[in-house]
Scaffold this active site. Structure first.
Site, PDB file in Angstrom:
ATOM      1  N   LYS A 113       0.818  -1.208   0.000  1.00  0.00           N
ATOM      2  CA  LYS A 113       0.000   0.000   0.000  1.00  0.00           C
ATOM      3  C   LYS A 113       0.863   1.274   0.000  1.00  0.00           C
ATOM      4  CE  LYS A 113      -4.007  -2.223   0.534  1.00  0.00           C
ATOM      5  NZ  LYS A 113      -3.584  -3.634   0.462  1.00  0.00           N
TER       6      LYS A 113
HETATM    7  C1  LIG Z   1      -4.203  -4.764  -0.141  1.00  0.00           C
HETATM    8  C2  LIG Z   1      -3.373  -5.985  -0.206  1.00  0.00           C
HETATM    9  C3  LIG Z   1      -3.575  -6.964  -1.214  1.00  0.00           C
HETATM   10  C4  LIG Z   1      -4.682  -6.879  -2.241  1.00  0.00           C
HETATM   11  O1  LIG Z   1      -4.455  -5.848  -3.174  1.00  0.00           O
HETATM   12  P1  LIG Z   1      -5.667  -5.310  -4.098  1.00  0.00           P
HETATM   13  O2  LIG Z   1      -5.109  -4.126  -4.810  1.00  0.00           O
HETATM   14  O3  LIG Z   1      -6.758  -4.927  -3.113  1.00  0.00           O
HETATM   15  O4  LIG Z   1      -6.084  -6.398  -4.996  1.00  0.00           O
HETATM   16  C5  LIG Z   1      -2.706  -8.057  -1.253  1.00  0.00           C
HETATM   17  N1  LIG Z   1      -1.726  -8.197  -0.330  1.00  0.00           N
HETATM   18  C6  LIG Z   1      -1.520  -7.290   0.658  1.00  0.00           C
HETATM   19  C7  LIG Z   1      -0.423  -7.537   1.644  1.00  0.00           C
HETATM   20  C8  LIG Z   1      -2.327  -6.148   0.761  1.00  0.00           C
HETATM   21  O5  LIG Z   1      -2.111  -5.264   1.771  1.00  0.00           O
END
Ligand SMILES: *Cc1c(COP(=O)(O)O)cnc(C)c1O
Length: 494
Positions: A113
């Site tokens: 993120k």
């Molecule tokens: C948010 C997240 C995901 C999923 O990503 P999306 O963009 O929502 O598909 C996968 N792995 C981790 C560690 C995340 O924080």
């Protein structure tokens, strides 16, 4: 470039309006009118650049209103040495000849993120100036863990923003809770909600539509905004790292110019894999996009049948950031495949009314040409962590392990040996309990002690932002009933 609603072409915005607003008025997602193509020798040019310059080059193609100087300033701060623990920012780690792991967790909160949430605040504050919005943006976030901390770190002390995060009291890991309640910054607020993630999320949605609260806040000089992945300002920075990863492989002569690669992504809200799709639409040589899910396998079924059906049991898994039944960003893909806002609007109305929709055969064919879906359960997730560690001495987290399992299933089924970039989305230290168990540790320690245990077991250091949690003091202790979240907003804004 104009941005349109996925549900209505007549709703058009500039990039800064799209970023400031987050969502279109009709509930559609604001999306570029067309995806620009990388010029012929772009990859050759980008190959020798640092990550920050690559980000400027690619983002500029979508953000005409922003100058190169402006974007360079943003990228240098967002992806600078104060924030990321490696100058490569998003390094590619080659696991075997055909498998390359794109590590997206070297930022301040140790999850992917950060790649977007470090950039979004810069884009948002500049957009407020460009759109002559003179109120302060009050960003509300409901989180199951990673988004909340990522948004807090990204927005802390950013002028003309306030950020308030609500997390479910008993729905996040101990490390994740500590990360949030010790958050520093003058413009941040955190509260726990009694209940589960759905309660927090529903509560935040109600805050957004509370007219009285909206008026009260306007009187105090605030307007509501969102840092969710429906905001274009979160998707765009993610396009960058796929192009960057390919350029790394080119530079290191692991692929030849023009050579196809596959990309495998552990998927929840469909933001990360959508960014890979956009990179391919820009002309990056990507063949298959492998969509990996945990036991909440609504996307696997959709890619197989063309039927999206959220009417099913919700499972809490050890890859919690993928525990989701409504993948919001799929709407942008539907728009791209149909080019028909009426069809998208119909599908989304069905999803809202009966929790289910079916795409036409034409769209299903297009989907299946580019995307392959696989899923696995927690047992397989842990087997994969152990297998990758034993075979390559490489430690992966639970989400990344789901991607490795999907890739293994895809390869067994197709015998396709195209080089593949696997998106690695979190540091294994963020989920140490499950990772320790996977490595055969019978009784993992609790809380921060598990970090040291995993460090001892794996011989790898605890990432500094997580190790530093021990010395942070708790700043936020407010626990609210879900009916009282309005009071929490008002008190945190005082
Ligand atoms: C948010 C997240 C995901 C999923 O990503 P999306 O963009 O929502 O598909 C996968 N792995 C981790 C560690 C995340 O924080």
């Amino acid at each position: 470039m104009r941005y349109i609603s996925t549900r209505d072409h007549s709703i058009q915005y500039s990039a800064s309006q799209a970023i400031a607003q987050g969502l279109a008025k009709d509930g559609g997602l604001l999306t570029p009118y067309y995806i620009p193509k990388l010029p012929g020798k772009a990859l050759e040019d980008i190959k020798s650049m640092a990550y920050q310059q690559r980000a400027v080059y690619i983002m500029k193609m979508f953000l005409e209103e922003f100058s190169v100087k402006e974007l360079t300033g943003f990228a240098n701060v967002a992806y600078g040495p104060d924030k990321f623990d490696t100058p490569a920012v998003a390094p590619v780690r080659t696991v075997d000849e055909n498998t390359h792991c794109l590590e997206l967790w070297h930022g301040p909160t140790c999850a992917f993120k950060d790649m977007a949430l470090q950039m979004l605040p810069h884009l948002l504050s500049a957009s407020l100036v460009k759109t002559e919005e003179n109120k302060t943006a009050c960003i509300l976030v409901a989180t199951s863990g990673d988004t909340g901390k990522g948004a807090l770190e990204g927005f802390k002390d950013v002028p003309r923003t306030k950020i308030l995060v609500f997390y479910p009291k008993d729905g996040v890991s101990q490390v994740q809770e500590l990360q949030m309640v010790t958050q520093e910054g003058e413009n941040v607020g955190v509260a726990a909600v009694v209940g589960n993630f759905d309660d927090a999320q529903t509560g935040v949605k109600r805050l957004f539509s509370n007219e009285r609260l909206r008026r009260e806040l306007a009187g105090r000089g605030y307007f509501f905004s969102s840092a969710n992945s429906i905001n274009w300002g979160r998707v765009l920075p993610q396009v960058v790292y796929y192009i960057s990863a390919y350029c790394d492989l080119l530079r290191d002569e692991k692929v030849q110019p023009g050579q196809m690669v596959n990309i495998c992504v552990p998927t929840g809200n469909f933001g990360n894999i959508l960014a890979a799709y956009y990179a391919s639409e820009m002309g990056l040589p990507i063949d298959q996009l492998i969509c990996a899910s945990n036991r909440n396998n609504v996307l696997t079924d959709f890619l197989r049948d063309g039927i999206y059906d959220r009417n099913r049991t919700f499972y809490n898994t050890m890859s919690p950031s993928m525990d989701i039944l409504i993948s919001s960003n799929l709407e942008r893909l539907l728009y791209s495949l149909t080019q028909d806002p009426d069809e998208v609007r119909r599908c989304m109305a069905r999803l809202n009314e009966v929790g289910k929709y079916q795409v036409s055969d034409r769209v299903k064919d297009k989907l299946q040409k580019r995307f392959k879906g696989y899923f696995c359960d927690d047992k397989e997730t842990q087997r994969m962590i152990r297998a990758v560690y034993q075979k390559y001495g490489y430690l992966i987290d639970t989400h990344t392990a789901v991607a490795f399992s999907a890739l293994e299933q895809y390869r067994a089924e197709t015998e396709d040996d195209t080089p593949t970039i696997v998106a690695s989305t979190a540091s294994p230290f963020k989920f140490c309990g499950s990772v320790l168990e996977a490595l055969g540790e019978p009784s993992p320690a609790s809380g921060l002690d598990a970090l040291d245990q995993l460090a001892a077991k794996s011989g790898q250091p605890v990432p500094a932002p997580l190790a530093g949690l021990r010395n942070k003091s708790v700043r936020f202790t407010q626990v609210v009933e879900k009916e009282r979240m309005v009071d929490a907003v008002l008190s945190l804004l005082e």
